[in-house]
Enzyme design. Structure first.
Site, PDB file in Angstrom:
ATOM      1  N   ARG A 134      -0.586  22.530  12.232  1.00 49.60           N
ATOM      2  CA  ARG A 134      -0.099  21.277  11.653  1.00 49.60           C
ATOM      3  C   ARG A 134       1.166  20.890  12.396  1.00 49.60           C
ATOM      4  NH1 ARG A 134       1.839  22.107   6.208  1.00 49.60           N
ATOM      5  NH2 ARG A 134       3.884  21.864   7.138  1.00 49.60           N
ATOM      6  N   GLU A 153       8.508  19.980  13.549  1.00 50.13           N
ATOM      7  CA  GLU A 153       8.119  21.322  14.002  1.00 50.13           C
ATOM      8  C   GLU A 153       6.615  21.383  14.191  1.00 50.13           C
ATOM      9  OE1 GLU A 153       9.087  24.388  11.181  1.00 50.13           O
ATOM     10  OE2 GLU A 153       8.016  23.428   9.534  1.00 50.13           O
ATOM     11  N   ASN A 155       3.486  23.991  13.505  1.00 50.29           N
ATOM     12  CA  ASN A 155       3.146  25.200  12.756  1.00 50.29           C
ATOM     13  C   ASN A 155       1.905  25.856  13.334  1.00 50.29           C
ATOM     14  OD1 ASN A 155       5.050  24.789  10.308  1.00 50.29           O
ATOM     15  ND2 ASN A 155       3.963  22.836  10.493  1.00 50.29           N
ATOM     16  N   SER A 160      -0.343  24.854   5.763  1.00 47.47           N
ATOM     17  CA  SER A 160      -0.863  24.703   4.402  1.00 47.47           C
ATOM     18  C   SER A 160      -0.997  23.248   3.980  1.00 47.47           C
ATOM     19  CB  SER A 160       0.040  25.456   3.429  1.00 47.47           C
ATOM     20  OG  SER A 160       1.355  24.976   3.535  1.00 47.47           O
ATOM     21  N   LYS A 341      10.865  28.215  17.121  1.00 45.41           N
ATOM     22  CA  LYS A 341      11.633  26.994  17.411  1.00 45.41           C
ATOM     23  C   LYS A 341      12.169  26.999  18.842  1.00 45.41           C
ATOM     24  CE  LYS A 341      11.059  25.534  13.268  1.00 45.41           C
ATOM     25  NZ  LYS A 341       9.994  26.537  13.067  1.00 45.41           N
ATOM     26  N   LYS A 403      18.325  25.544  13.344  1.00 42.87           N
ATOM     27  CA  LYS A 403      17.081  26.172  12.888  1.00 42.87           C
ATOM     28  C   LYS A 403      16.906  27.581  13.468  1.00 42.87           C
ATOM     29  CE  LYS A 403      14.192  22.035  12.480  1.00 42.87           C
ATOM     30  NZ  LYS A 403      12.885  21.472  12.901  1.00 42.87           N
ATOM     31  N   GLU A 407       8.995  29.737  10.282  1.00 48.46           N
ATOM     32  CA  GLU A 407       8.190  28.641   9.736  1.00 48.46           C
ATOM     33  C   GLU A 407       8.449  28.569   8.227  1.00 48.46           C
ATOM     34  OE1 GLU A 407       4.922  27.308  11.271  1.00 48.46           O
ATOM     35  OE2 GLU A 407       4.852  28.494  13.089  1.00 48.46           O
ATOM     36  N   GLY A 408       8.089  27.443   7.656  1.00 52.26           N
ATOM     37  CA  GLY A 408       8.063  27.369   6.192  1.00 52.26           C
ATOM     38  C   GLY A 408       9.323  26.827   5.554  1.00 52.26           C
ATOM     39  N   ARG A 490       4.545  14.670   3.118  1.00 57.78           N
ATOM     40  CA  ARG A 490       5.357  15.439   2.195  1.00 57.78           C
ATOM     41  C   ARG A 490       6.659  14.685   2.003  1.00 57.78           C
ATOM     42  NH1 ARG A 490       6.092  21.835   2.865  1.00 57.78           N
ATOM     43  NH2 ARG A 490       6.164  21.254   5.061  1.00 57.78           N
TER      44      ARG A 490
END
Lengths: 514, 514
Positions: A134, A153, A155, A160, A341, A403, A407-408, A490
């Site tokens: 993603r 970013e 992923n 998800s 990253k 950063k 991830e997440g 999102r």
């Protein structure tokens, strides 16, 4: 800066209108599986001893306007991004040079790299890799210029919300058109009469990738042959399960592929690799059917993406166990590392070697230029230079985010907190972090969120668009399946800096293109 | 007596097997909307202030064996039963004579009858009536004889669980066949390898009936014309909402018919009948869209079936308001009254006038005889005779159940409690009750239930089969739509005498025909 599209959007709601929209949304979510398990910590003691309760995923009541040009550009570039990350993963030398530089400041990266080296030493038995990706973006607004697409970013593991975001699209599409013939679920507003969000094929795309890997695995490597399956490796106590079930349901019902779910802490108990078989098939032994055994074609990780999931050496042992098996990994350790990253920052470097063109030698230079356009300026913090200056100057820090290699979300440092945070670390650790210029989404964007506890919040928001893609390739770089499809919007309250929809900080949303 | 089919059914479950089945069932239920809202009284204080939580409907982990001959007979007779209850409702004189006899002992029946009389006096403006019925049966087991189908009751109002029972059928069918190619969700057992439960078209059938009525209503009777809708009148605080949503979803998505839900206590606030319009259209004013108005073609009652729902004169006023309108009622007051237990008992009288043949003059006598075969012996308690003898003798009472004129269960008196209960009432009230011989389902039937709080119970059970039907007719007896389709198996622990799945006492189930 502001975008005039939001001037009177979303329309205000009378108490009766809000009650209607909230009830319709809450009930629709439960009826259609747009759901999460509630956080046991937020329920009173004893409310759910058997873990049966569910609630709506946090969603916005309105879809959010999103620039069509950015949405279409993100979709147009996804298969190129897929190829880029496959190519990076194949170039172990290039990847390893960057990763080895992080090892002394990042234990997690170091342990992943050690996992790769251990399997490499023994020899990999599976040449195929599967990516379910993603790529996350914002629409960057600047004066006197159409909005542009900027990547937040990329992923490469556990991408998800494909299952739930397809449902949010259906929810908003239904509200926009109901009742049939005389839509009145929303108050009148020109944007809400302009159409419905575009189709969202995230479930088809992501499960299509898993099905392609399952098929490419070929026949059982066991003697006698075993039935084949896909294994979803999940976190114990996962609350975002229905998002995952949307994919396994499609795999089972449409592709007719057996799927099992296995909590990561049970991998070593319930899977084996027969030592007598040099092909190293990964065998799953369902505890509920002791006489059965299945050979795993594809390990789909919805776990093991975060350092805190590795509670002991046993978790690393489990990770190595899967990695050395014949199962196709989604993703491999190397592909997970490609999502650091630091990789994004190296790719975005405006001077020096043209990595993009090397990795994408078969892609039209014009397309590569468009892909490069999605990079926000980002800086190496390993040794002085512009990165240090921008990060330590309180004024320029305000325009940046710091950063780590994770991830997440949940680990970033923002704006005024950057200089102090950096100074609290030894300078030798700074290279574990990347400084990125903040993207500027429309400052006046607004929406109304329905949290998973039913609270309703209205206010200024920031939206991130995610675009899904999947690619299957072998270690020579040959690509067998490369598709894009499906998206996620999102949306989070502006005072909240980080994502994490399941945690209740942000909401699943959909787009009205303009 | 026992049925050998249950001798080793369902197979026993190891802890791992039970854990697998329970998890699969709990998650499947939330993913697919096989859900209910939890009872707020069973949650700790403050657990769900905004009423967002949901849980699985109570279900059995295994489908229950059910005699194929009984299942097929119930389906074969449903359209005849539909016609019977339509014909009874058309014969106001016949119905009135029986009802008037109950008026002085049953306030609820009396008030329903008064509602009819009030509207009759003014004159009905709608000749069409819609029935959405469920005929409930048990498979009656006797020595040296194949099981026979015996009717428990015939529901003419708020026949529920069509939406959820279709889902339970899908749940069990999926467990029986998963994973594809190598089904191992259940332990091995010949019955579990014999096939899947038959299709369950309850949602299509019930929404098809509502769609037929909507269409038969014709154009708007308002000037200027208004958009048309179906109105679901529901109980405030209803927990079994997702069962209802399964029907409205089908009406909206497949039939493209607007559906609104209205709590019964808001009928008088949100609907009007313009006094200037002699056609008396029922106009719905959605509070969330003050500028809109819809004309109601069909009122579908999922409320007002039980006396305790009529909290004041205002509820009776609302009932009259709907009844006198031009909307097609599902059901009319008269059709609701036709569902009284007393009607069932009169139809079942072995001597005296042949009511069945009169009402079903166009039906083959052989079919009428089969329908009569579904009646269990039942007795009038109005004035001595066999009914009194059987009810007051403690030995014969053990084989009977005493029923008032109610739907929905929860009011029956069983076996040894009958004589004492009857004696506690003045004899003049006895005629409000019907004595029915108990049906004998297989004594050794067993299953495992997953309650909606996640508790798992195994034990002896009794199952009731419900078959759905729908009929649209006018007051001359002309039938415009008459269909059967879909079924419900409701299974309760043997120590529990009454149904009521939403209350957690019994479970939704499906059938394996044998």
């Amino acid at each position: 800066m502001d975008d005039p599209i939001y001037t009177d959007y979303p329309p205000s709601l009378s108490p009766a209108q809000q009650e209607y929209l909230v009830t319709a949304t809450k009930d629709w979510a439960i009826l259609n599986g747009l759901t999460v398990r509630p956080n046991p910590a937020t329920l009173p003691e004893g409310a759910d001893p058997n873990r049966v309760l569910a609630t709506n995923a946090p969603v916005t009541l309105f879809p959010s306007p999103f620039p069509r040009v950015c949405f279409e550009e993100a979709q147009a570039l996804q298969t190129v991004y897929n190829e880029l990350y496959a190519a990076i993963t194949c170039n172990e030398e290039w990847l390893g040079k960057i990763i080895e530089d992080l090892i002394d400041v990042d234990d997690f990266v170091a342990n992943l790299w050690k996992t790769h080296l251990a399997v490499q030493k023994e020899g990999y038995v599976q040449n195929l890799s599967l990516g379910l990706y993603r790529s996350d973006y914002m629409a960057h607004v600047t004066p006197n210029h159409a909005p542009t697409l900027k990547q937040v970013e990329f992923n490469t593991i556990s991408s998800s919300f494909g299952g739930l975001s397809a449902l949010v699209r259906s929810l908003h599409a239904e509200l926009l058109t109901s009742p049939p013939g005389s839509p009145i679920s929303y108050p009148p507003h020109p944007l809400l009469q302009s159409g419905v969000p575009p189709e969202n094929t995230a479930v088809e795309t992501l499960s299509g990738g898993l099905a392609a890997a399952h098929k490419a695995y070929g026949p059982s490597k066991s003697t006698p042959g075993l039935p084949l399956c896909v294994l979803f490796v999940v976190q114990e106590g996962e609350r975002n399960v229905f998002d995952q079930y949307a994919l396994s349901k499609r795999l089972t019902q449409f592709h007719k592929i057996p799927v099992f779910r296995l909590a990561s802490n049970r991998i070593l108990d319930q899977t084996t690799i027969p030592s007598s078989n040099p092909s190293r098939p990964l065998i799953y032994h369902p505890p509920h059917s002791p006489a059965s055994a299945f050979e795993v074609t594809t390990v789909y990780l919805r776990a093991y993406y975060s350092p805190d999931e590795y509670k002991s050496g046993r978790d690393w042992e489990a990770r190595i166990h899967m990695e050395r098996s014949a199962a196709i990994k989604c993703p491999t350790v190397l592909n997970q590392l490609a999502g650091c990253k630091k990789i994004q920052q190296v790719l975005a470097e405006p001077t020096g070697p043209d990595h993009l063109s090397s990795f994408l030698s078969n892609i039209d230079p014009g397309v590569i230029a468009r892909l490069r356009e999605t990079f926000a300026p980002q800086y190496d913090l390993s040794a002085g230079g512009q990165g240090w200056e921008l990060a330590l100057n309180p004024e320029t820090a305000l325009k940046h985010v710091l950063k780590p290699q994770r991830e997440g979300g949940g680990n970033n440092i923002y704006k005024s907190e950057i200089p102090g945070f950096l100074r609290s670390l030894p300078e030798s650790d700074w290279k574990g972090w990347v400084l990125m210029e903040l993207i500027n989404p429309a400052a006046n964007a607004e929406n109304v969120a329905l949290r998973n506890d039913g609270e309703v919040l209205r206010g200024n928001v920031i939206s991130e668009l995610g675009v899904y893609g999947t690619i299957l390739w072998d270690n020579t770089g040959k690509v067998f399946h490369n598709e894009q499809g499906g998206w996620l919007l999102r949306t989070k309250g502006k005072e909240v800096n980080e994502g994490g929809v399941a945690a209740g900080f942000s909401s699943l949303d959909s787009v009205l293109l303009y």
